[in-house]
Each structure stands twice: as C-alpha cells, then as structure tokens.
Design a protein around this motif. Structure first.
Motif, PDB file in Angstrom:
ATOM      1  N   ASP A  44      45.906  53.570  40.639  1.00 48.07           N
ATOM      2  CA  ASP A  44      45.318  52.289  40.217  1.00 48.07           C
ATOM      3  C   ASP A  44      46.210  51.120  39.551  1.00 48.07           C
ATOM      4  O   ASP A  44      45.918  49.935  39.207  1.00 48.07           O
ATOM      5  CB  ASP A  44      44.297  52.498  39.273  1.00 48.07           C
ATOM      6  CG  ASP A  44      43.156  53.181  39.967  1.00 48.07           C
ATOM      7  OD1 ASP A  44      42.742  53.062  40.894  1.00 48.07           O
ATOM      8  OD2 ASP A  44      42.283  53.993  39.209  1.00 48.07           O
ATOM      9  N   GLU A  45      47.387  51.539  39.489  1.00 42.19           N
ATOM     10  CA  GLU A  45      48.297  50.453  38.904  1.00 42.19           C
ATOM     11  C   GLU A  45      49.155  49.735  39.765  1.00 42.19           C
ATOM     12  O   GLU A  45      48.785  49.956  41.183  1.00 42.19           O
ATOM     13  CB  GLU A  45      49.637  51.391  38.244  1.00 42.19           C
ATOM     14  CG  GLU A  45      49.044  52.484  37.259  1.00 42.19           C
ATOM     15  CD  GLU A  45      48.801  51.680  35.778  1.00 42.19           C
ATOM     16  OE1 GLU A  45      49.360  50.509  35.708  1.00 42.19           O
ATOM     17  OE2 GLU A  45      47.873  52.202  35.119  1.00 42.19           O
ATOM     18  N   SER A  46      49.930  48.823  39.676  1.00 39.24           N
ATOM     19  CA  SER A  46      50.525  47.764  40.469  1.00 39.24           C
ATOM     20  C   SER A  46      51.418  48.735  41.365  1.00 39.24           C
ATOM     21  O   SER A  46      51.933  49.599  40.974  1.00 39.24           O
ATOM     22  CB  SER A  46      51.124  46.740  39.775  1.00 39.24           C
ATOM     23  OG  SER A  46      52.286  47.399  39.117  1.00 39.24           O
ATOM     24  N   ILE A  47      51.673  47.935  42.439  1.00 40.95           N
ATOM     25  CA  ILE A  47      52.713  48.648  43.400  1.00 40.95           C
ATOM     26  C   ILE A  47      54.162  48.623  42.612  1.00 40.95           C
ATOM     27  O   ILE A  47      54.688  49.706  42.920  1.00 40.95           O
ATOM     28  CB  ILE A  47      52.963  47.650  44.603  1.00 40.95           C
ATOM     29  CG1 ILE A  47      51.555  48.199  45.514  1.00 40.95           C
ATOM     30  CG2 ILE A  47      54.240  48.118  45.606  1.00 40.95           C
ATOM     31  CD1 ILE A  47      51.405  49.578  46.016  1.00 40.95           C
ATOM     32  N   THR A  48      54.467  47.982  41.705  1.00 39.78           N
ATOM     33  CA  THR A  48      55.705  47.862  41.077  1.00 39.78           C
ATOM     34  C   THR A  48      55.768  49.257  40.222  1.00 39.78           C
ATOM     35  O   THR A  48      56.567  50.016  40.100  1.00 39.78           O
ATOM     36  CB  THR A  48      55.888  46.800  39.894  1.00 39.78           C
ATOM     37  OG1 THR A  48      56.029  45.647  41.035  1.00 39.78           O
ATOM     38  CG2 THR A  48      56.925  46.847  39.056  1.00 39.78           C
ATOM     39  N   ALA A  49      54.609  49.507  39.279  1.00 43.22           N
ATOM     40  CA  ALA A  49      54.483  50.661  38.648  1.00 43.22           C
ATOM     41  C   ALA A  49      54.430  51.984  39.551  1.00 43.22           C
ATOM     42  O   ALA A  49      55.169  52.771  39.229  1.00 43.22           O
ATOM     43  CB  ALA A  49      53.348  50.726  37.999  1.00 43.22           C
TER      44      ALA A  49
END
Length: 126
Positions: A44-49
C-alpha cells in the motif's frame, strides 16, 4: 556446480525457490518484492517506497552471494502498472548510477501479494 544463496537480510523464500543460485561465475536472484525481513508487506506504499525495499532486498541477496550492484549485468523489473515507470526509475537510478546494467521493465497482470513492483537480477562473480 550450483550453490544456493540465502540471507536473513532479505525475506526468506516461501516456496519452491531460492533467494539466489550461483555456479561460481554468475549469480541469479529470485524476484524481490517490497517485503521487509520482519514480514511487513509494503503493497500500500508508494512505488518509490516499494522499489526501495525491493532493491534493498536485492542488494542483500547480491552481497550474500559475493556480488554488489556494480557486478549486475541484467535486471528485470516487473511493474503492476507501467505508468509507475518514472517513479520506479528515479529510485532505481540511485542503486545503479554508474555504468548501469542492461534492464527490461515490463507491465504484468499481477504480482505476488498484490505489490506494485518486483525486481530480479543476474550478476557476474568474476
């Protein structure tokens, strides 16, 4: 002769596969997803994370096998949505900034555990 590579610094293999295998010349990693060693899934985190965690896992496996990001010859990045390419690429560039390896990035219908990115690599041990 094939040797299995395994480290506690990346999520353990939870199926009929190894974190990596090597023949002493090349190291082949399994796909790494954004899962922490504590079992926290970052779906559920950003694609960056997600990309950061997947690449941190990849680096841990590479290091256990006697390689580093500089030794990587080829990377394959699987994305749940190709529109996430730019965001993934910005993060990825920080791991492979000088003399980057060959790379393929493809959109796939589904990734394990509903994550947005999975990364695998082939590295030279010579």
């Amino acid at each position: 002769m094939k040797r299995i590579v395994s480290t506690d610094e990346a999520p353990e293999a939870v199926g009929a596969y190894s974190q990596a295998t090597t023949n002493g010349s090349l190291l082949f990693t399994a796909g790494q997803i954004p899962l922490t060693t504590d079992g926290e899934l970052l779906a559920d985190e950003s694609i960056t994370a997600q990309t950061e965690q997947a690449l941190d896992n990849l680096v841990a496996v590479l290091e256990e096998g006697g390689a580093s990001p500089e030794d990587v010859l080829k990377v394959t990045v699987f994305l749940g949505d190709i529109d996430d390419f730019e965001e993934m690429n910005e993060t990825y560039a920080g791991y492979f900034d000088e003399e980057p390896p060959a790379r393929s990035a493809v959109e796939v219908a589904n990734l394990p555990k509903g994550v947005g990115v999975e990364v695998e690599a082939i590295a030279s041990l010579e």
